[in-house]
Write a protein that holds these residues in place. Structure first.
Motif, PDB file in Angstrom:
ATOM      1  N   ARG A  45       0.844  -1.202   0.000  1.00 54.21           N
ATOM      2  CA  ARG A  45       0.000   0.000   0.000  1.00 54.21           C
ATOM      3  C   ARG A  45       0.875   1.245   0.000  1.00 54.21           C
ATOM      4  NH1 ARG A  45      -3.058  -2.714   4.538  1.00 54.21           N
ATOM      5  NH2 ARG A  45      -4.574  -3.955   3.412  1.00 54.21           N
ATOM      6  N   SER A  46       0.349   2.292  -0.594  1.00 53.09           N
ATOM      7  CA  SER A  46       1.035   3.583  -0.549  1.00 53.09           C
ATOM      8  C   SER A  46       0.019   4.632  -0.103  1.00 53.09           C
ATOM      9  CB  SER A  46       1.628   3.937  -1.915  1.00 53.09           C
ATOM     10  OG  SER A  46       0.612   4.012  -2.883  1.00 53.09           O
ATOM     11  N   GLU A  47       0.522   5.796   0.244  1.00 49.48           N
ATOM     12  CA  GLU A  47      -0.348   6.871   0.734  1.00 49.48           C
ATOM     13  C   GLU A  47      -1.399   7.269  -0.292  1.00 49.48           C
ATOM     14  OE1 GLU A  47      -0.434   8.363   3.821  1.00 49.48           O
ATOM     15  OE2 GLU A  47       0.899   6.688   4.348  1.00 49.48           O
ATOM     16  N   SER A  48      -0.997   7.308  -1.541  1.00 50.74           N
ATOM     17  CA  SER A  48      -1.940   7.656  -2.601  1.00 50.74           C
ATOM     18  C   SER A  48      -1.677   6.755  -3.803  1.00 50.74           C
ATOM     19  CB  SER A  48      -1.784   9.131  -2.990  1.00 50.74           C
ATOM     20  OG  SER A  48      -0.486   9.364  -3.496  1.00 50.74           O
ATOM     21  N   VAL A  49      -2.670   6.660  -4.651  1.00 50.48           N
ATOM     22  CA  VAL A  49      -2.541   5.809  -5.833  1.00 50.48           C
ATOM     23  C   VAL A  49      -2.020   6.668  -6.982  1.00 50.48           C
ATOM     24  CG1 VAL A  49      -3.761   4.303  -7.440  1.00 50.48           C
ATOM     25  CG2 VAL A  49      -4.451   4.379  -5.043  1.00 50.48           C
ATOM     26  N   HIS A  50      -0.881   6.263  -7.524  1.00 52.83           N
ATOM     27  CA  HIS A  50      -0.267   6.990  -8.634  1.00 52.83           C
ATOM     28  C   HIS A  50      -1.188   6.903  -9.857  1.00 52.83           C
ATOM     29  CE1 HIS A  50       2.608   8.039 -11.761  1.00 52.83           C
ATOM     30  NE2 HIS A  50       3.358   8.553 -10.787  1.00 52.83           N
ATOM     31  N   PRO A  51      -1.314   7.978 -10.629  1.00 55.49           N
ATOM     32  CA  PRO A  51      -2.161   7.954 -11.830  1.00 55.49           C
ATOM     33  C   PRO A  51      -1.812   6.823 -12.802  1.00 55.49           C
ATOM     34  CG  PRO A  51      -1.508  10.201 -11.332  1.00 55.49           C
ATOM     35  CD  PRO A  51      -0.745   9.305 -10.387  1.00 55.49           C
ATOM     36  N   ALA A  52      -0.536   6.454 -12.887  1.00 55.27           N
ATOM     37  CA  ALA A  52      -0.147   5.364 -13.778  1.00 55.27           C
ATOM     38  C   ALA A  52      -0.750   4.035 -13.316  1.00 55.27           C
ATOM     39  CB  ALA A  52       1.375   5.254 -13.868  1.00 55.27           C
ATOM     40  N   VAL A  53      -0.854   3.839 -11.999  1.00 54.93           N
ATOM     41  CA  VAL A  53      -1.458   2.616 -11.464  1.00 54.93           C
ATOM     42  C   VAL A  53      -2.945   2.584 -11.816  1.00 54.93           C
ATOM     43  CG1 VAL A  53      -1.965   1.301  -9.364  1.00 54.93           C
ATOM     44  CG2 VAL A  53       0.275   2.396  -9.650  1.00 54.93           C
ATOM     45  N   LEU A  54      -3.595   3.716 -11.747  1.00 58.89           N
ATOM     46  CA  LEU A  54      -5.010   3.786 -12.136  1.00 58.89           C
ATOM     47  C   LEU A  54      -5.181   3.445 -13.618  1.00 58.89           C
ATOM     48  CD1 LEU A  54      -6.088   6.977 -10.188  1.00 58.89           C
ATOM     49  CD2 LEU A  54      -6.489   4.575  -9.567  1.00 58.89           C
ATOM     50  N   TYR A  98      -3.159   1.473 -15.336  1.00 53.89           N
ATOM     51  CA  TYR A  98      -2.929   0.026 -15.371  1.00 53.89           C
ATOM     52  C   TYR A  98      -4.220  -0.712 -15.021  1.00 53.89           C
ATOM     53  CZ  TYR A  98      -1.315  -4.537 -13.699  1.00 53.89           C
ATOM     54  OH  TYR A  98      -1.154  -5.877 -13.478  1.00 53.89           O
ATOM     55  N   MET A  99      -4.861  -0.299 -13.943  1.00 55.31           N
ATOM     56  CA  MET A  99      -6.090  -0.954 -13.500  1.00 55.31           C
ATOM     57  C   MET A  99      -7.187  -0.865 -14.559  1.00 55.31           C
ATOM     58  SD  MET A  99      -6.060   0.169  -9.483  1.00 55.31           S
ATOM     59  CE  MET A  99      -7.619  -0.616  -9.096  1.00 55.31           C
ATOM     60  N   ALA A 100      -7.257   0.265 -15.229  1.00 58.48           N
ATOM     61  CA  ALA A 100      -8.273   0.447 -16.268  1.00 58.48           C
ATOM     62  C   ALA A 100      -8.018  -0.434 -17.483  1.00 58.48           C
ATOM     63  CB  ALA A 100      -8.337   1.917 -16.677  1.00 58.48           C
ATOM     64  N   ARG A 101      -6.767  -0.804 -17.707  1.00 58.00           N
ATOM     65  CA  ARG A 101      -6.391  -1.539 -18.921  1.00 58.00           C
ATOM     66  C   ARG A 101      -6.119  -3.027 -18.724  1.00 58.00           C
ATOM     67  NH1 ARG A 101      -1.651   1.884 -21.553  1.00 58.00           N
ATOM     68  NH2 ARG A 101      -1.785   0.179 -23.058  1.00 58.00           N
ATOM     69  N   VAL A 102      -5.914  -3.481 -17.498  1.00 55.13           N
ATOM     70  CA  VAL A 102      -5.434  -4.849 -17.284  1.00 55.13           C
ATOM     71  C   VAL A 102      -6.444  -5.913 -17.713  1.00 55.13           C
ATOM     72  CG1 VAL A 102      -6.108  -5.076 -14.843  1.00 55.13           C
ATOM     73  CG2 VAL A 102      -4.113  -6.338 -15.739  1.00 55.13           C
ATOM     74  N   GLN A 103      -7.735  -5.688 -17.531  1.00 58.77           N
ATOM     75  CA  GLN A 103      -8.714  -6.720 -17.895  1.00 58.77           C
ATOM     76  C   GLN A 103      -8.626  -7.082 -19.369  1.00 58.77           C
ATOM     77  OE1 GLN A 103     -10.834  -8.411 -15.621  1.00 58.77           O
ATOM     78  NE2 GLN A 103     -10.870  -9.781 -17.388  1.00 58.77           N
ATOM     79  N   ASP A 104      -8.382  -6.091 -20.226  1.00 58.16           N
ATOM     80  CA  ASP A 104      -8.259  -6.369 -21.659  1.00 58.16           C
ATOM     81  C   ASP A 104      -7.072  -7.286 -21.963  1.00 58.16           C
ATOM     82  OD1 ASP A 104     -10.511  -4.885 -22.274  1.00 58.16           O
ATOM     83  OD2 ASP A 104      -9.376  -3.073 -22.779  1.00 58.16           O
ATOM     84  N   ILE A 130       1.743  -2.600 -20.434  1.00 61.29           N
ATOM     85  CA  ILE A 130       1.199  -1.874 -19.283  1.00 61.29           C
ATOM     86  C   ILE A 130       1.892  -2.200 -17.963  1.00 61.29           C
ATOM     87  CG2 ILE A 130      -1.055  -1.647 -20.391  1.00 61.29           C
ATOM     88  CD1 ILE A 130      -2.085  -3.723 -18.282  1.00 61.29           C
ATOM     89  N   LEU A 131       2.671  -3.263 -17.914  1.00 61.82           N
ATOM     90  CA  LEU A 131       3.335  -3.674 -16.680  1.00 61.82           C
ATOM     91  C   LEU A 131       4.110  -2.547 -15.992  1.00 61.82           C
ATOM     92  CD1 LEU A 131       4.219  -5.773 -14.597  1.00 61.82           C
ATOM     93  CD2 LEU A 131       5.954  -6.544 -16.230  1.00 61.82           C
ATOM     94  N   PRO A 132       4.885  -1.727 -16.707  1.00 61.32           N
ATOM     95  CA  PRO A 132       5.612  -0.653 -16.021  1.00 61.32           C
ATOM     96  C   PRO A 132       4.700   0.357 -15.314  1.00 61.32           C
ATOM     97  CG  PRO A 132       6.529  -1.019 -18.200  1.00 61.32           C
ATOM     98  CD  PRO A 132       5.256  -1.813 -18.121  1.00 61.32           C
ATOM     99  N   LEU A 133       3.472   0.494 -15.775  1.00 59.18           N
ATOM    100  CA  LEU A 133       2.548   1.422 -15.120  1.00 59.18           C
ATOM    101  C   LEU A 133       2.331   1.040 -13.662  1.00 59.18           C
ATOM    102  CD1 LEU A 133      -0.151   1.705 -17.936  1.00 59.18           C
ATOM    103  CD2 LEU A 133       1.587   3.412 -17.341  1.00 59.18           C
ATOM    104  N   ARG A 134       2.305  -0.261 -13.388  1.00 59.69           N
ATOM    105  CA  ARG A 134       2.161  -0.742 -12.018  1.00 59.69           C
ATOM    106  C   ARG A 134       3.517  -0.913 -11.358  1.00 59.69           C
ATOM    107  NH1 ARG A 134       3.311  -5.201  -9.878  1.00 59.69           N
ATOM    108  NH2 ARG A 134       3.174  -6.478 -11.757  1.00 59.69           N
ATOM    109  N   ALA A 135       4.403  -1.649 -12.008  1.00 55.97           N
ATOM    110  CA  ALA A 135       5.671  -2.040 -11.387  1.00 55.97           C
ATOM    111  C   ALA A 135       6.564  -0.847 -11.042  1.00 55.97           C
ATOM    112  CB  ALA A 135       6.410  -3.013 -12.298  1.00 55.97           C
TER     113      ALA A 135
END
Length: 112
Positions: free
Chosen positions: A11-20, A22-28, A78-83
């Motif tokens: 967990r982090s204090e806030s969610v980085h926009p890149a992680v958001l 990633y989340m929007a794109r990972v299901q595809d 998209i992996l770097p968006l999260r990693a």
């Protein structure tokens, strides 16, 4: 045999926009390989040890498709968006066959 992608994400204090993103794109990236979320964050009830973070569990029909998903150009894009913005670990692991018995496995191990 069913296989899983299991992630332990800190967990982090806030969610980085890149992680958001990633989340929007990972299901595809999961859909072509039959991947589906079984756990995606949620409340943890830690009974033993320390678990600083969240759990993500994705089910795949088999290990071949789990590995193909991870190696796919779509996921690698998209992996770097999260990693790059969220610390954690991800493993691919086989499930067990129907009727699996921990006692039978213990007996096999004891006989080794």
């Amino acid at each position: 045999m069913t296989a899983y992608a299991l992630a332990h994400l800190r967990r982090s204090e806030s969610v980085h926009p890149a992680v958001l993103e990633y989340m929007a794109r990972v299901q595809d990236t999961l859909d072509p390989f039959g991947g589906r979320f079984l756990v995606h964050g949620g409340v943890l009830d830690v009974k033993e040890g320390d678990w600083p973070g969240d759990v993500v569990l994705v089910e795949f029909p088999d290990m071949e498709r789990a590995r193909a998903w991870y190696a796919s150009p779509a996921y690698q894009e998209i992996l770097p968006l999260r990693a790059d913005h969220l610390a954690g670990e991800l493993v691919l692991v086989d499930g067990v066959a129907p009727g699996h018995s921990a006692a039978a496995k213990a007996a096999r191990l004891a006989g080794s």
